[in-house]
Scaffold this motif. Structure first.
Motif, mmCIF file in Angstrom:
data_model
loop_
_atom_site.group_PDB
_atom_site.id
_atom_site.type_symbol
_atom_site.label_atom_id
_atom_site.label_comp_id
_atom_site.label_asym_id
_atom_site.label_seq_id
_atom_site.Cartn_x
_atom_site.Cartn_y
_atom_site.Cartn_z
ATOM 1 N N VAL A 1 56.587 46.784 20.768
ATOM 2 C CA VAL A 1 55.777 45.316 21.124
ATOM 3 C C VAL A 1 55.628 45.315 22.856
ATOM 4 O O VAL A 1 56.730 45.449 23.309
ATOM 5 N N SER A 2 54.412 45.567 23.228
ATOM 6 C CA SER A 2 54.020 45.372 24.597
ATOM 7 C C SER A 2 54.166 43.802 25.094
ATOM 8 O O SER A 2 53.794 42.933 24.342
ATOM 9 N N PRO A 3 54.435 43.874 26.325
ATOM 10 C CA PRO A 3 54.314 42.203 26.758
ATOM 11 C C PRO A 3 52.817 41.876 26.545
ATOM 12 O O PRO A 3 51.830 42.453 26.567
ATOM 13 N N VAL B 1 44.251 41.772 24.030
ATOM 14 C CA VAL B 1 44.300 40.316 23.637
ATOM 15 C C VAL B 1 44.835 39.423 24.878
ATOM 16 O O VAL B 1 44.444 38.144 25.078
ATOM 17 N N GLY B 2 45.887 39.705 25.224
ATOM 18 C CA GLY B 2 46.574 38.999 26.304
ATOM 19 C C GLY B 2 45.816 38.585 27.312
ATOM 20 O O GLY B 2 45.837 37.546 27.994
ATOM 21 N N ARG B 3 45.309 39.741 28.013
ATOM 22 C CA ARG B 3 44.319 39.436 29.156
ATOM 23 C C ARG B 3 43.329 38.500 28.760
ATOM 24 O O ARG B 3 42.903 37.939 29.719
ATOM 25 N N THR B 4 42.758 38.724 27.549
ATOM 26 C CA THR B 4 41.482 37.944 27.398
ATOM 27 C C THR B 4 42.007 36.614 27.269
ATOM 28 O O THR B 4 41.183 35.586 27.791
ATOM 29 N N ARG C 1 44.455 35.001 28.810
ATOM 30 C CA ARG C 1 44.699 34.678 30.162
ATOM 31 C C ARG C 1 43.666 34.424 30.806
ATOM 32 O O ARG C 1 43.605 33.465 31.547
ATOM 33 N N VAL C 2 42.377 35.053 30.797
ATOM 34 C CA VAL C 2 41.369 34.778 31.514
ATOM 35 C C VAL C 2 40.594 33.798 31.021
ATOM 36 O O VAL C 2 40.205 32.838 31.823
ATOM 37 N N ALA C 3 40.625 33.552 29.747
ATOM 38 C CA ALA C 3 40.057 32.391 29.106
ATOM 39 C C ALA C 3 40.685 31.155 29.540
ATOM 40 O O ALA C 3 40.269 29.978 29.941
ATOM 41 N N PHE C 4 42.091 31.079 29.493
ATOM 42 C CA PHE C 4 42.761 29.814 30.065
ATOM 43 C C PHE C 4 42.510 29.712 31.467
ATOM 44 O O PHE C 4 42.432 28.418 31.846
ATOM 45 N N THR C 5 42.539 30.568 32.349
ATOM 46 C CA THR C 5 42.209 30.508 33.717
ATOM 47 C C THR C 5 40.725 29.910 33.867
ATOM 48 O O THR C 5 40.527 29.086 34.754
ATOM 49 N N GLN C 6 39.655 30.393 33.004
ATOM 50 C CA GLN C 6 38.371 29.905 33.393
ATOM 51 C C GLN C 6 38.505 28.432 32.922
ATOM 52 O O GLN C 6 37.747 27.471 33.398
ATOM 53 N N ILE C 7 39.142 28.133 31.804
ATOM 54 C CA ILE C 7 39.100 26.644 31.202
ATOM 55 C C ILE C 7 39.530 25.689 32.468
ATOM 56 O O ILE C 7 39.291 24.570 32.837
ATOM 57 N N ALA C 8 40.793 26.291 32.903
ATOM 58 C CA ALA C 8 41.416 25.345 33.731
ATOM 59 C C ALA C 8 40.751 25.143 35.193
ATOM 60 O O ALA C 8 40.522 24.039 35.702
ATOM 61 N N THR C 9 39.903 26.280 35.529
ATOM 62 C CA THR C 9 39.022 25.991 36.416
ATOM 63 C C THR C 9 37.860 24.864 36.305
ATOM 64 O O THR C 9 37.329 24.106 37.166
ATOM 65 N N VAL C 10 37.090 24.892 35.050
ATOM 66 C CA VAL C 10 35.957 24.076 34.731
ATOM 67 C C VAL C 10 36.780 22.622 34.654
ATOM 68 O O VAL C 10 36.305 21.683 35.309
ATOM 69 N N LEU C 11 38.118 22.647 33.958
ATOM 70 C CA LEU C 11 38.621 21.058 34.156
ATOM 71 C C LEU C 11 38.911 20.630 35.250
ATOM 72 O O LEU C 11 38.573 19.575 35.786
#
Length: 109
Positions: free
Chosen positions: A9-11, A17-20, A22-32
């Motif tokens: 099991v990789s981190p 999927v993990g990077r995707t 993380r990027v999605a949450f970062t973009q959502i946080a930026t828009v909010l």
């Protein structure tokens, strides 16, 4: 006896999927964050011109910031406007304030 440990099991952050995620949450946080700042800039639009001047802004600065896209942070433009205006108003090294002269008073007597 050599023991090797292999993780099956990789981190999460290192997988695609993990990077995707993380990027999605970062973009959502930026828009909010941009929406939050947009609300605050709209509150600045309620100030009168004198109040805006006290904080280094003009009506056109606020209107221009609100004309930006919904997904961009308008406060960045306001900070740039204040910085640009303060650079323009600083006295240059050539125009240093001279020391005021005090007239001498002759003693009577």
């Amino acid at each position: 006896m050599a023991h090797s440990s292999t993780s099956f099991v990789s981190p999460v952050g290192s997988t695609l999927v993990g990077r995707t995620v993380r990027v999605a949450f970062t973009q959502i946080a930026t828009v909010l964050r941009a929406w939050k700042h947009r609300r605050q800039v709209r509150a600045l639009a309620e100030f009168d011109d004198r109040m805006l001047k006290d904080i280094g802004l003009t009506r056109s600065d606020v209107d221009g910031a609100l004309d930006e896209s919904m997904f961009h942070n308008p406060s960045v433009l306001l900070v740039r406007s204040v910085e640009r205006r303060s650079r323009m108003q600083r006295p240059s090294a050539d125009r240093r304030a001279e020391r005021p002269t005090v007239p001498s008073i002759k003693a009577v007597g």
